[in-house]
Scaffold this motif. Sequence first.
Motif, PDB file in Angstrom:
ATOM      1  N   ALA A  83       0.836  -1.211   0.000  1.00 53.06           N
ATOM      2  CA  ALA A  83       0.000   0.000   0.000  1.00 53.06           C
ATOM      3  C   ALA A  83       0.864   1.253   0.000  1.00 53.06           C
ATOM      4  CB  ALA A  83      -0.931  -0.014   1.208  1.00 53.06           C
ATOM      5  N   ILE A  84       1.930   1.234   0.789  1.00 58.24           N
ATOM      6  CA  ILE A  84       2.823   2.386   0.859  1.00 58.24           C
ATOM      7  C   ILE A  84       3.486   2.637  -0.488  1.00 58.24           C
ATOM      8  CG2 ILE A  84       4.956   3.273   1.906  1.00 58.24           C
ATOM      9  CD1 ILE A  84       4.136   1.658   4.439  1.00 58.24           C
ATOM     10  N   LYS A  85       3.966   1.554  -1.110  1.00 53.96           N
ATOM     11  CA  LYS A  85       4.636   1.688  -2.407  1.00 53.96           C
ATOM     12  C   LYS A  85       3.684   2.226  -3.465  1.00 53.96           C
ATOM     13  CE  LYS A  85       7.314  -0.955  -5.802  1.00 53.96           C
ATOM     14  NZ  LYS A  85       7.840  -2.287  -6.169  1.00 53.96           N
ATOM     15  N   THR A  86       2.470   1.673  -3.532  1.00 48.41           N
ATOM     16  CA  THR A  86       1.490   2.121  -4.530  1.00 48.41           C
ATOM     17  C   THR A  86       1.077   3.567  -4.301  1.00 48.41           C
ATOM     18  OG1 THR A  86       0.660  -0.157  -4.552  1.00 48.41           O
ATOM     19  CG2 THR A  86      -0.644   1.479  -5.708  1.00 48.41           C
ATOM     20  N   SER A  87       1.077   3.988  -3.055  1.00 44.18           N
ATOM     21  CA  SER A  87       0.692   5.378  -2.741  1.00 44.18           C
ATOM     22  C   SER A  87       1.827   6.359  -3.004  1.00 44.18           C
ATOM     23  CB  SER A  87       0.260   5.494  -1.278  1.00 44.18           C
ATOM     24  OG  SER A  87       1.385   5.544  -0.409  1.00 44.18           O
ATOM     25  N   ALA A  88       3.006   5.854  -3.359  1.00 39.24           N
ATOM     26  CA  ALA A  88       4.204   6.689  -3.555  1.00 39.24           C
ATOM     27  C   ALA A  88       4.532   7.484  -2.286  1.00 39.24           C
ATOM     28  CB  ALA A  88       4.023   7.626  -4.751  1.00 39.24           C
ATOM     29  N   GLY A  89       4.257   6.892  -1.134  1.00 45.11           N
ATOM     30  CA  GLY A  89       4.550   7.538   0.144  1.00 45.11           C
ATOM     31  C   GLY A  89       3.478   8.483   0.636  1.00 45.11           C
ATOM     32  N   ALA A  90       2.393   8.632  -0.132  1.00 39.90           N
ATOM     33  CA  ALA A  90       1.327   9.566   0.268  1.00 39.90           C
ATOM     34  C   ALA A  90       0.660   9.146   1.570  1.00 39.90           C
ATOM     35  CB  ALA A  90       0.276   9.679  -0.844  1.00 39.90           C
ATOM     36  N   ILE A  91       0.737   7.857   1.912  1.00 39.90           N
ATOM     37  CA  ILE A  91       0.145   7.374   3.171  1.00 39.90           C
ATOM     38  C   ILE A  91       0.711   8.119   4.375  1.00 39.90           C
ATOM     39  CG2 ILE A  91       0.362   5.380   4.732  1.00 39.90           C
ATOM     40  CD1 ILE A  91      -0.597   3.626   2.464  1.00 39.90           C
ATOM     41  N   PHE A  92       1.965   8.580   4.264  1.00 42.29           N
ATOM     42  CA  PHE A  92       2.594   9.301   5.372  1.00 42.29           C
ATOM     43  C   PHE A  92       2.241  10.789   5.380  1.00 42.29           C
ATOM     44  CE2 PHE A  92       5.690   5.802   4.468  1.00 42.29           C
ATOM     45  CZ  PHE A  92       5.436   5.070   5.607  1.00 42.29           C
ATOM     46  N   LYS A  93       1.529  11.254   4.367  1.00 41.16           N
ATOM     47  CA  LYS A  93       1.290  12.687   4.215  1.00 41.16           C
ATOM     48  C   LYS A  93      -0.163  13.096   4.442  1.00 41.16           C
ATOM     49  CE  LYS A  93       4.998  13.214   0.778  1.00 41.16           C
ATOM     50  NZ  LYS A  93       5.837  14.135   1.549  1.00 41.16           N
ATOM     51  N   ILE A  94      -1.061  12.126   4.579  1.00 38.33           N
ATOM     52  CA  ILE A  94      -2.477  12.452   4.721  1.00 38.33           C
ATOM     53  C   ILE A  94      -3.032  11.751   5.955  1.00 38.33           C
ATOM     54  CG2 ILE A  94      -3.187  10.555   3.181  1.00 38.33           C
ATOM     55  CD1 ILE A  94      -5.389  12.431   2.116  1.00 38.33           C
ATOM     56  N   PRO A  95      -3.833  12.437   6.776  1.00 36.17           N
ATOM     57  CA  PRO A  95      -4.388  11.791   7.970  1.00 36.17           C
ATOM     58  C   PRO A  95      -5.330  10.645   7.602  1.00 36.17           C
ATOM     59  CG  PRO A  95      -4.599  14.177   8.096  1.00 36.17           C
ATOM     60  CD  PRO A  95      -4.196  13.862   6.691  1.00 36.17           C
ATOM     61  N   ILE A  96      -5.154   9.509   8.276  1.00 34.97           N
ATOM     62  CA  ILE A  96      -6.025   8.356   8.067  1.00 34.97           C
ATOM     63  C   ILE A  96      -6.629   7.965   9.410  1.00 34.97           C
ATOM     64  CG2 ILE A  96      -6.162   5.947   7.312  1.00 34.97           C
ATOM     65  CD1 ILE A  96      -3.857   6.492   5.402  1.00 34.97           C
ATOM     66  N   CYS A  97      -7.919   7.755   9.397  1.00 32.04           N
ATOM     67  CA  CYS A  97      -8.670   7.466  10.627  1.00 32.04           C
ATOM     68  C   CYS A  97      -9.383   6.137  10.482  1.00 32.04           C
ATOM     69  CB  CYS A  97      -9.672   8.600  10.858  1.00 32.04           C
ATOM     70  SG  CYS A  97     -10.898   8.282  12.128  1.00 32.04           S
ATOM     71  N   LYS A  98      -9.429   5.359  11.554  1.00 26.76           N
ATOM     72  CA  LYS A  98     -10.181   4.112  11.578  1.00 26.76           C
ATOM     73  C   LYS A  98     -11.392   4.252  12.492  1.00 26.76           C
ATOM     74  CE  LYS A  98      -7.121   0.271  10.415  1.00 26.76           C
ATOM     75  NZ  LYS A  98      -6.599  -1.030  10.883  1.00 26.76           N
ATOM     76  N   VAL A  99     -12.538   3.773  12.027  1.00 31.60           N
ATOM     77  CA  VAL A  99     -13.762   3.793  12.828  1.00 31.60           C
ATOM     78  C   VAL A  99     -14.348   2.383  12.881  1.00 31.60           C
ATOM     79  CG1 VAL A  99     -14.351   6.218  12.399  1.00 31.60           C
ATOM     80  CG2 VAL A  99     -15.119   4.451  10.795  1.00 31.60           C
ATOM     81  N   ASP A 100     -15.209   2.136  13.870  1.00 32.70           N
ATOM     82  CA  ASP A 100     -15.836   0.818  13.979  1.00 32.70           C
ATOM     83  C   ASP A 100     -16.714   0.529  12.769  1.00 32.70           C
ATOM     84  OD1 ASP A 100     -14.630   0.252  16.401  1.00 32.70           O
ATOM     85  OD2 ASP A 100     -16.296   1.060  17.582  1.00 32.70           O
ATOM     86  N   HIS A 101     -17.427   1.553  12.303  1.00 21.35           N
ATOM     87  CA  HIS A 101     -18.284   1.401  11.128  1.00 21.35           C
ATOM     88  C   HIS A 101     -18.298   2.726  10.367  1.00 21.35           C
ATOM     89  CE1 HIS A 101     -21.733   0.528   8.549  1.00 21.35           C
ATOM     90  NE2 HIS A 101     -21.619  -0.743   8.914  1.00 21.35           N
ATOM     91  N   ILE A 102     -18.363   2.632   9.047  1.00 26.40           N
ATOM     92  CA  ILE A 102     -18.373   3.841   8.219  1.00 26.40           C
ATOM     93  C   ILE A 102     -19.533   4.755   8.596  1.00 26.40           C
ATOM     94  CG2 ILE A 102     -18.790   4.671   5.849  1.00 26.40           C
ATOM     95  CD1 ILE A 102     -15.914   3.865   6.383  1.00 26.40           C
ATOM     96  N   LYS A 103     -20.655   4.180   9.032  1.00 23.18           N
ATOM     97  CA  LYS A 103     -21.785   5.020   9.433  1.00 23.18           C
ATOM     98  C   LYS A 103     -21.442   5.913  10.626  1.00 23.18           C
ATOM     99  CE  LYS A 103     -24.984   1.749   9.517  1.00 23.18           C
ATOM    100  NZ  LYS A 103     -26.305   1.085   9.646  1.00 23.18           N
ATOM    101  N   ASP A 104     -20.528   5.461  11.488  1.00 21.53           N
ATOM    102  CA  ASP A 104     -20.075   6.306  12.595  1.00 21.53           C
ATOM    103  C   ASP A 104     -19.471   7.600  12.049  1.00 21.53           C
ATOM    104  OD1 ASP A 104     -20.806   4.241  14.289  1.00 21.53           O
ATOM    105  OD2 ASP A 104     -18.777   3.427  14.430  1.00 21.53           O
ATOM    106  N   ALA A 105     -18.658   7.466  11.002  1.00 27.82           N
ATOM    107  CA  ALA A 105     -18.036   8.634  10.391  1.00 27.82           C
ATOM    108  C   ALA A 105     -19.071   9.520   9.708  1.00 27.82           C
ATOM    109  CB  ALA A 105     -16.974   8.199   9.376  1.00 27.82           C
ATOM    110  N   ILE A 106     -20.049   8.895   9.062  1.00 28.30           N
ATOM    111  CA  ILE A 106     -21.100   9.672   8.394  1.00 28.30           C
ATOM    112  C   ILE A 106     -21.845  10.546   9.401  1.00 28.30           C
ATOM    113  CG2 ILE A 106     -23.325   9.507   7.188  1.00 28.30           C
ATOM    114  CD1 ILE A 106     -22.232   7.013   5.781  1.00 28.30           C
ATOM    115  N   TYR A 107     -22.191   9.980  10.546  1.00 29.29           N
ATOM    116  CA  TYR A 107     -22.925  10.745  11.555  1.00 29.29           C
ATOM    117  C   TYR A 107     -22.068  11.895  12.105  1.00 29.29           C
ATOM    118  CZ  TYR A 107     -25.996   6.676  11.308  1.00 29.29           C
ATOM    119  OH  TYR A 107     -26.818   5.669  10.858  1.00 29.29           O
ATOM    120  N   HIS A 108     -20.756  11.661  12.257  1.00 32.53           N
ATOM    121  CA  HIS A 108     -19.856  12.737  12.671  1.00 32.53           C
ATOM    122  C   HIS A 108     -19.867  13.867  11.640  1.00 32.53           C
ATOM    123  CE1 HIS A 108     -17.800  10.477  15.933  1.00 32.53           C
ATOM    124  NE2 HIS A 108     -17.429  11.672  16.309  1.00 32.53           N
TER     125      HIS A 108
END
Length: 245
Positions: free
Chosen positions: A140-165
């Motif tokens: 994933a890091i290689k395919t992203s060309a290192g962009a994974i280190f440059k953009i905030p990534i968040c994990k949630v229990d369910h995508i709907k949790d993020a939608i409600y936020h």
Amino acid sequence: MIKDTSIYGIRAIIEAIKAEKSIDKVFLQKGLRGDLFGELEALTRSENINTSYVPIEKLQRLSKGGNHQGAVAQIAPITFVEIEDLMLQASESDKAPLFLLLDQLSDVRNFGAIVRTAECTGVTGIIIQKKGGAPINADAIKTSAGAIFKIPICKVDHIKDAIYHMQASNIKVIAATEKATSTVYDVSFKEPCAIIMGSEGRGINPSVIKAADELAKLPILGSIESLNVSVACGAFLYEAVRQRL
């Protein structure tokens, strides 16, 4: 070159989880039993950690022949941000936020390609689900060309949790789905918004589609009915860029 960081052995993984290490995925041996193994299973469930039951041969490959005891864990090479912190950062910015929600996208290279495009298009942050998604590993890091280190990534229990936020913060949520009647060109991306992309085979979960504010699709003029998800995501993000320029 970035190598995958893996740990193996039941007790070692239990201690890593208790120490709040950023565990991306745990692989457990199919059919294995035992008190300590059961303790690890219960811990992965209580912490909602992405878990797969696999044959012993895969564990031997992942551990490179080490004494895995029926369990191997992959440690994420990044630190995930909390969704509350992500929303706070967005509220303090002078630009309208643009979020990307990935509903159980499973292909590592698609994920990396999407992260790369997201970074290039100024996405505020990416939200993924704790279970069912692609692991964040060296591919994933290689395919992203290192962009994974440059953009905030968040994990949630369910995508709907993020939608409600998002909706509680007046951020419009747009689901990219072929079930839409409107095209991507009919939707406004100028205000604060979030785009949901679905998994490669299933698309967006129906319950997630119902929670979205708007639906949009890409017009398909050929005989093939759908695009690769990373390509479709790029088309959505660059339409948002076009409108905001």
